[in-house]
Structures are given as structure tokens and as C-alpha cells.
Scaffold this motif. Structure first.
Motif, PDB file in Angstrom:
ATOM      1  N   UNK A  28       7.775   3.412 -14.167  1.00 44.85           N
ATOM      2  CA  UNK A  28       7.394   3.346 -12.540  1.00 44.85           C
ATOM      3  C   UNK A  28       8.609   3.372 -11.681  1.00 44.85           C
ATOM      4  N   UNK A  29       8.828   4.379 -10.423  1.00 44.12           N
ATOM      5  CA  UNK A  29       9.488   4.898  -9.447  1.00 44.12           C
ATOM      6  C   UNK A  29       8.888   4.329  -8.040  1.00 44.12           C
ATOM      7  N   UNK A  30       8.870   2.939  -7.213  1.00 41.91           N
ATOM      8  CA  UNK A  30       8.420   3.571  -5.952  1.00 41.91           C
ATOM      9  C   UNK A  30       9.660   3.393  -5.027  1.00 41.91           C
ATOM     10  N   UNK A  31       8.694   5.031  -4.225  1.00 41.32           N
ATOM     11  CA  UNK A  31       9.674   5.449  -3.673  1.00 41.32           C
ATOM     12  C   UNK A  31      10.262   7.096  -3.605  1.00 41.32           C
ATOM     13  N   UNK A  32      11.404   6.781  -3.419  1.00 37.98           N
ATOM     14  CA  UNK A  32      11.610   8.380  -3.577  1.00 37.98           C
ATOM     15  C   UNK A  32      13.293   9.272  -4.543  1.00 37.98           C
ATOM     16  N   UNK A  50       0.937  -0.642   0.018  1.00 39.13           N
ATOM     17  CA  UNK A  50       0.107   0.285   0.472  1.00 39.13           C
ATOM     18  C   UNK A  50       1.098   1.546  -0.136  1.00 39.13           C
ATOM     19  N   UNK A  51       1.957   1.258   1.018  1.00 40.56           N
ATOM     20  CA  UNK A  51       2.873   2.844   0.928  1.00 40.56           C
ATOM     21  C   UNK A  51       3.303   2.440  -0.434  1.00 40.56           C
ATOM     22  N   UNK A  52       4.402   1.793  -0.983  1.00 39.33           N
ATOM     23  CA  UNK A  52       4.441   0.751  -2.250  1.00 39.33           C
ATOM     24  C   UNK A  52       4.059   2.446  -3.687  1.00 39.33           C
ATOM     25  N   UNK A  53       2.377   2.113  -3.744  1.00 40.45           N
ATOM     26  CA  UNK A  53       1.885   2.381  -3.883  1.00 40.45           C
ATOM     27  C   UNK A  53       1.535   4.109  -4.177  1.00 40.45           C
ATOM     28  N   UNK A  54       1.167   4.752  -2.506  1.00 39.73           N
ATOM     29  CA  UNK A  54       1.475   5.616  -2.617  1.00 39.73           C
ATOM     30  C   UNK A  54       2.279   6.440  -2.998  1.00 39.73           C
ATOM     31  N   UNK A  55       3.880   6.068  -2.821  1.00 40.41           N
ATOM     32  CA  UNK A  55       4.973   6.250  -2.865  1.00 40.41           C
ATOM     33  C   UNK A  55       5.872   6.140  -4.479  1.00 40.41           C
ATOM     34  N   UNK A  56       4.694   5.675  -5.801  1.00 37.44           N
ATOM     35  CA  UNK A  56       5.397   5.351  -7.154  1.00 37.44           C
ATOM     36  C   UNK A  56       4.531   6.977  -7.720  1.00 37.44           C
ATOM     37  N   UNK A  57       5.539   7.010  -8.719  1.00 34.86           N
ATOM     38  CA  UNK A  57       6.749   7.862  -9.250  1.00 34.86           C
ATOM     39  C   UNK A  57       6.143   7.389 -10.658  1.00 34.86           C
TER      40      UNK A  57
END
Length: 719
Positions: free
Chosen positions: A50-54, A4-11
Motif C-alpha cells: 500500500x503506497x500513500x502518496x504518488x 484523511x489525505x493519506x487515505x485519499x492518495x492510497x494505492x
């Protein structure tokens, strides 16, 4: 970090500069190593990551510095400007785009002129060949050296080792030629991939970027990004519709081919839905906006198609795995070819080192690596243009190997809209129009799902029923309805209802007529009073004109079993099933029964598709190998839950989808077989010592070109 957190931090970022699938894989690995990045996934088909994180854009570009990649956030102004430039056709002139390659070719030509005039060992000849190598292959050598130091083996590593080896043994001319041919091969690969990607990019250009909107009594041209839900958009005849919405004024015919693949324009009136990217052909329409620009149907289609291109098909997964082990094996084989004959069979070191270098060059897996992604992107792009949304390479492959297809009845094989098929008066004295007015007045007050068909018939025949006074209206559960009109009690219902009215004679002849109607798949309703039967009216869900033709085409294509699943009674189901020609009919099913039947089919045939409306059939769609939803345009559930969505309400797209899938499967298999075979044949030339560097690179370049052209054929598959 949880999912869930990965999806939130997806760019999501768009990437410019990919030359090959291997480079995309290397970029993905580099991005994963950035501190703060949990995961990354490159979509080579859509040129996105797609990048998961920052991670900052600078960090991402540094990770792609080996190929000078340019990275921009997906929804940024810069990306929009780049797209706009591409849309306007602002292209870099040929001589500027390929200046390095042209200079390299020029140095090579002068080098060969010097070779014929001054000889092979002349310093000028060597310098000209060296200049050709450096100008044409400097970027290649930089990446190759970095890969060697990190013990990463890909195409550029193989080429760099071959070029260094060739230079050491003095084959300057051939090495320079190999560098140029490799550069041309990479450009061909990039060109063919761009051609395939452009099939999707053309979808992006369908919807206008501005629309005429009425605000505060004024009509203004506004950019689609600034249009809000609830705005009124004015669409003139001949204009494209810029946003999704509902018609609030006017009527017209709209060409929806861009979304649904339907070639015939569809009539639109008040309360009808219209889609961005479709063409208003006749009248002036005023449309209330219902979705923001990023939520329009065309935006969702483009997003889902791009995501689909990133999904690796089983064949692609095989190629990726194969290539991973293939490259190091080729390096070992090349080393053995170079070393074993001189050490054990008195071979010439110069001859066999040269042969070993040629093995390295022929071993470049360019054609193999590109064989699948171009095919997948071309096929999915072609399907999208024809109104079929395939949500991944895996489903594209699965459709081609289906053995059985199950169909929901209502709204799939039938239109899903009941119509009056028969209206028979039993008494010559009865006024048909007056009786139909009474029937409609009673049905108008009922909650029966078939009442709408009777009301529609009355409206078509311009029969007034709103003014008919009905007293003591009541519903007789499971049997019908009754009401008093002008002092007479009228009944509408099943034969069972009239059999219970002892004052009415229900003769055998009439019962047989009702039975015939029921066996034709119709619902027969009897109309009468307390003393006589006046008429029989039959209602049925109309079978689509295309259903029979579609089932025939599927059987001809080798689908072993076609099954109709329905909750209807056995008589109605058999009548419709026999009419359309399905090989199996399953009636009186609850949703869980449909699910269990799909599971049984999977156990029997392995691969089964379910075609439904994407809402009622969700469990069965999910349980099938491939879930196919009808009428995906405007239906979010269908777009999200199905593996394949037929955007128009047109079942005829199904045989085309099967045909395209099988063609894609055949082309992918042919590409892989050809790419491996050409390498094998070239390697056999080592035995008599006939393999040269230029033959090696030409075989690789030829294979890459043929594989790419073969894949691009999928863009031309017709219905």
C-alpha cells in the motif's frame, strides 16, 4: 499530510518475486524514499504493498530492482490476467524455473569430480567451483555488495561476506556448496510461503467470473465486472452463484460452506439473501443483484483476510525487532572469532578466519524471520475456509490467551427468533383452533415483538385469522391488548392485567402454573374474556441446540469464566443461563451496563472476549480484548466492527477458533525457540573448532525447512 489525505492518495499494488520477509522490509524502506511517497506498507503475507502518496509502477519496480520485483496495480487487467493464468494452472516447467540452480549443481558436481581426479589446486577444479558460485549466486552477490556499500546488514550481506572470505582462503568447493544450499533454502522459504498464500488464493477462485443475466428479454452470459445492481441473474441447479443478491423467483437449497463454513445446505426462497461463491443445489433461482462484484461478501472476506495477514502479531513484532539487532551482533561475533584466537592465543589465521566465516553463515536468521509470518498466514487462511474471519495476527494470538468470554443472549446463545412453546386450554369446552384464530387476529394488530411467534404458529397449523373481524381494538400500555370479536371482549396480557379485572377469579393453582412457565425463561400471556380465563400461551426465544455444548467445550479448554449478558428480566435470564451452563448471568442490562461489565472483566482477567451480533453490542465488542460477531455473512457492520466474525450463524466455530489460536501460539513459540536454539548449538561447535561452512548452511536450511513445515500444519487443524 493528514490521515484523511493519506487515505485519499492510497494505492495498492500486487508484488511478484518476494523471496523473504527481509526483502519485503527492504522494498518497503526503498519505496518510502521515493519522492512523492508519504508512507508505504508491505503486506508480505498477501504479496501486496500500500503506497500513500504518488509513485509510478516504474519507480516502484526500480525500488524493488535488487530482487527483480514485478509490480502491478491491484485492480488492473494485468493482475487479472496473471491470476487467470495461475487459476488455469499455467506453470513454468521445473527445468526452466530452476535452470540456474540446476546448472550451478552441475558445475559443482564436475568440480568435485575434477577435485578427486586432478587435486584441489588444479586450475580446472577452481574454475568449475567458481562457475558454480557465479551461476548460483550472482543475484545474491549483487544485493550483498549493494548492502555492504550502504552498511545494510541482512542475510544476503552475511552470505556475501562469507563467500568472499571463503574464496580468499581458498575454500572454493565449500563456498560453492554453501551458495547452492542457500539458494535451495530461499526456494524452500518461497515455496512454503506460496503454499500458505494459496489457501487465500483458492478463496478468490470460489465465485464464477461470468453469470447468466436477463436483460431486455434476452438471456446473456456477462462478465461479473459488467453486471449492475438490479440485474436479474439466473442460476441453474448445480451452478455456483456469481454475485450477491436476493431471490425474486424460485426456491432451492444452497450450500454456503465456502462463505459460512456450514456443511448443511440452507433452504432459499423469495426475499432470501444469497452470496457469491455459494452452490445452488436443487431448483432454478432468479436473483436480483444487490452488490457490485467488488462489494460482494466473498470479495470483502478476501480483502479483510489479506489485510489481516499484513497485521503484525506481537510475536512477529518481537522477531522483527530481534532480527534488526541480531544480524549486526552476529557480524561482530564472527569478526571476534576470526581475530581473537590468532592475536592472543597463537591460533592459525586460516583456521579461525574459516570459523568466523562459518559463524556468519550459521548466523543467517532465515528460520527466525519466517517462523511467524507463515504461521499467521496458514492459520488465518484455514480459519477463513472454515467460516471464521480473523482480522489480524494480533487477534489470533489474543484469542489463545483469553481467560473469560462474555456472550450476548439474544441471537447468540439463543436463536433470536421467538416461538410459541406452550398453549394450554383451561376450559375443556373451548375450541383450541378457534381460540388460536382469535388470539392471532388480535396479536396481528398489535406491535408487540412476540406477536410474530403467535402468527407463525397459526400459519404452521394453517389457521385462518385474516378474516376475523375485530372491533374496538386497543393496546393496554405495559399490560396487554383487547378487542371485541362476535360481540365478546377478549383480553390477552400479563397476569397483572387479569388481576385487575375484578370479575375474574385468579386462583393460586393457575398463578403457580404461570410462575413455572416464567421460571423456565418463557413469557406467559393469559387469554380470557371479562368473565373467565380461557388459556395461557407461552412464548420464548429458543436456545440454540449448540449453546450448551459450546459452553462445555470452552470450560474444558480452560476458559475460567463464561458470562451471559442480557437486557431480559432476572427469571428468564437465570433459566437460560442455567440451561446452557454459563458460570455467570448478568440480567436487566442497558447497552452502557454491558460496556461497564466488560471493563470490570478486563480489570479482573486482563483478556476478555465479547460475542455478540455486531450491531447492538458494538460498545461492548469494542471494549473487549477481542470482539467476536455472530453471523458476519451479509452483515457489513459485523465484518467492519468485529475483530473476529463467525460467518455462519454457528456458535460451534468458537471452540475451533480458540483451539486454532492456541495451536498457532504454540507453533510460533516452538518455531522461535527452535530457530534460536539451532543457531546457539551450531555456534557452540566453534569452541572445539568443529563448525564448517557446510554444517553452518545445512543447520540454517534444516531449521528453515522444519519451521516452515511446522507452520504449514496450521492449515490442517480441524474443527
Amino acid at each position: 499530510m493528514n490521515e484523511e489525505n493519506l487515505k485519499k492518495d492510497k494505492s495498492v499494488y500486487r508484488v511478484q518475486g518476494f523471496t523473504c520477509a527481509n526483502c519485503a522490509g527492504k522494498f518497503e524502506r526503498n519505496v518510502k524514499e521515493i519522492p512523492g511517497v508519504e508512507d508505504a506498507k508491505v503486506n508480505f503475507g498477501a504479496s501486496k504493498i500500500s503506497v500513500f502518496g504518488k509513485a509510478s509502477v516504474e519507480e516502484l519496480e526500480k525500488a524493488g530492482s535488487f530482487e527483480s520485483l514485478k509490480v502491478t496495480p491491484e485492480n488492473s487487467n494485468q493482475t487479472s490476467q496473471n491470476t487467470a493464468k495461475e487459476d488455469k494452472g499455467e506453470k513454468v516447467p521445473f527445468y526452466k524455473k530452476y535452470s540456474k540452480l540446476l546448472y550451478s549443481v552441475a558445475f559443482l558436481v564436475f568440480g568435485y569430480l575434477s577435485y578427486f581426479v586432478n587435486g584441489e589446486d588444479n586450475i580446472l577444479t577452481t574454475l568449475l567451483f567458481l562457475a558454480s558460485m557465479l551461476v548460483g549466486g550472482l543475484s545474491l552477490f549483487k544485493v550483498g555488495f549493494q548492502n555492504l556499500l550502504r552498511l545494510e546488514f541482512d542475510m544476503k550481506t552475511l552470505m556475501t561476506v562469507a563467500v568472499i572470505g571463503g574464496a580468499i582462503i581458498g575454500e572454493w568447493g565449500e563456498v560453492a556448496l554453501v551458495v547452492i544450499l542457500f539458494a535451495i533454502s530461499e526456494e524452500l522459504e518461497r515455496f512454503s510461503m506460496d503454499r500458505a498464500r494459496n489457501s487465500i488464493r483458492s478463496l478468490m477462485n470460489i465465485a464464477p467470473k461470468e453469470a447468466l443475466v436477463r436483460r431486455n428479454g434476452q438471456e446473456l452470459m456477462i462478465h461479473v465486472d459488467d453486471i449492475a445492481v438490479g440485474d436479474i441473474m439466473i442460476v441453474k441447479p448445480g451452478q455456483k452463484i456469481a454475485m450477491d443478491g436476493v431471490v425474486v423467483r424460485g426456491h432451492s437449497s444452497v450450500n454456503q460452506a465456502a462463505i459460512t463454513g456450514e456443511s448443511v445446505p440452507i433452504g432459499k426462497a423469495i426475499d432470501d439473501e444469497v452470496f457469491a461463491g455459494t452452490l445452488n443445489e436443487e431448483g432454478l433461482l432468479e436473483v436480483e443483484i444487490t452488490k457490485l462484484v467488488e462489494d460482494t461478501t466473498i470479495s470483502k472476506i478476501i480483502h479483510l483476510v489479506e489485510e489481516a495477514q499484513g497485521e503484525r502479531a506481537p510475536a512477529q513484532a518481537f522477531v522483527d525487532k530481534f532480527a534488526k539487532y541480531y544480524t549486526p551482533i552476529i557480524m561482530v561475533v564472527a569478526a571476534l572469532v576470526a581475530v581473537l584466537p590468532p592475536l592472543f592465543f597463537d591460533g592459525s589465521w586460516e583456521t579461525w578466519v574459516y570459523q568466523g566465516l562459518a559463524v556468519l553463515v550459521v548466523g543467517c536468521p532465515c528460520a527466525l524471520v519466517i517462523s511467524t509470518p507463515i504461521s499467521i498466514v496458514s492459520a488465518i487462511g484455514n480459519a477463513a475456509k472454515k467460516g471464521v474471519l480473523v482480522k489480524g495476527g494480533v487477534y489470533l494470538e489474543e484469542i489463545g490467551s483469553l481467560k473469560a468470554i462474555a456472550f450476548d443472549k439474544t441471537g447468540t446463545l439463543t436463536k433470536g427468533v421467538p416461538v410459541v412453546t406452550d398453549y394450554q386450554l383451561l376450559n375443556a369446552q373451548t375450541d383450541g383452533k378457534e381460540l388460536l384464530s382469535i388470539i392471532t387476529a388480535l396479536e396481528y394488530r398489535s406491535q408487540h415483538p412476540l406477536a410474530s411467534a403467535i402468527m407463525k404458529k397459526a400459519e404452521l397449523e394453517r389457521i385462518n385469522y385474516a378474516d376475523v373481524q375485530v372491533e374496538d381494538f386497543s393496546s393496554i400500555t405495559g399490560k396487554g391488548i383487547k378487542g371485541i370479536i362476535n360481540g365478546v371482549t377478549y383480553y390477552i396480557g400479563s397476569p397483572k392485567l387479569f388481576k385487575e379485572l375484578s370479575s375474574i377469579t385468579f386462583d393460586k393453582k393457575f398463578e403457580k402454573e404461570v410462575s413455572i412457565l416464567q421460571n423456565e425463561g418463557k413469557t406467559a400471556m393469559i387469554v380470557g374474556t371479562e368473565i373467565e380465563i380461557l388459556a395461557v400461551i407461552a412464548v420464548a426465544d429458543e436456545v440454540r441446540d449448540s449453546s450448551k455444548e459450546v459452553i462445555q467445550k470452552l470450560h474444558k479448554a480452560g476458559i475460567k469464566e463464561t458470562i451471559m449478558l442480557t437486557g431480559d428480566n432476572q427469571g428468564t435470564a437465570m433459566a437460560i443461563g442455567n440451561h446452557v451452563g454459563v458460570s455467570n448471568v448478568q440480567a436487566e442490562l442497558m447497552p452502557e451496563d454491558k460496556l461497564n461489565f466488560i471493563k470490570q472483566l478486563r480489570a479482573k482477567y486482563g483478556k476478555v472476549a465479547m460475542v455478540g451480533d455486531g450491531v447492538n453490542d458494538a460498545p461492548a465488542l469494542a471494549a473487549s480484548t477481542v470482539g467476536i460477531a455472530m453471523g458476519g455473512a451479509g452483515t457489513d457492520t459485523a465484518l467492519e466492527t468485529a475483530d473476529v466474525a463467525l460467518m455462519g450463524d454457528d456458535l460451534r466455530k468458537l471452540p475451533f477458533t480458540v483451539k486454532l489460536s492456541r495451536k498457532a501460539l504454540n507453533i510460533i513459540k516452538a518455531n522461535i525457540t527452535f530457530a534460536i536454539s539451532i543457531k546457539f548449538i551450531a555456534l557452540l561447535l566453534v569452541i572445539p573448532g568443529w563448525l564448517t561452512l557446510w554444517i553452518a548452511i545445512l543447520s540454517d536450511m534444516g531449521a528453515t525447512l522444519l519451521v516452515a513445515l511446522n507452520s504449514l500444519r496450521l492449515m490442517r487443524v480441524k474443527e
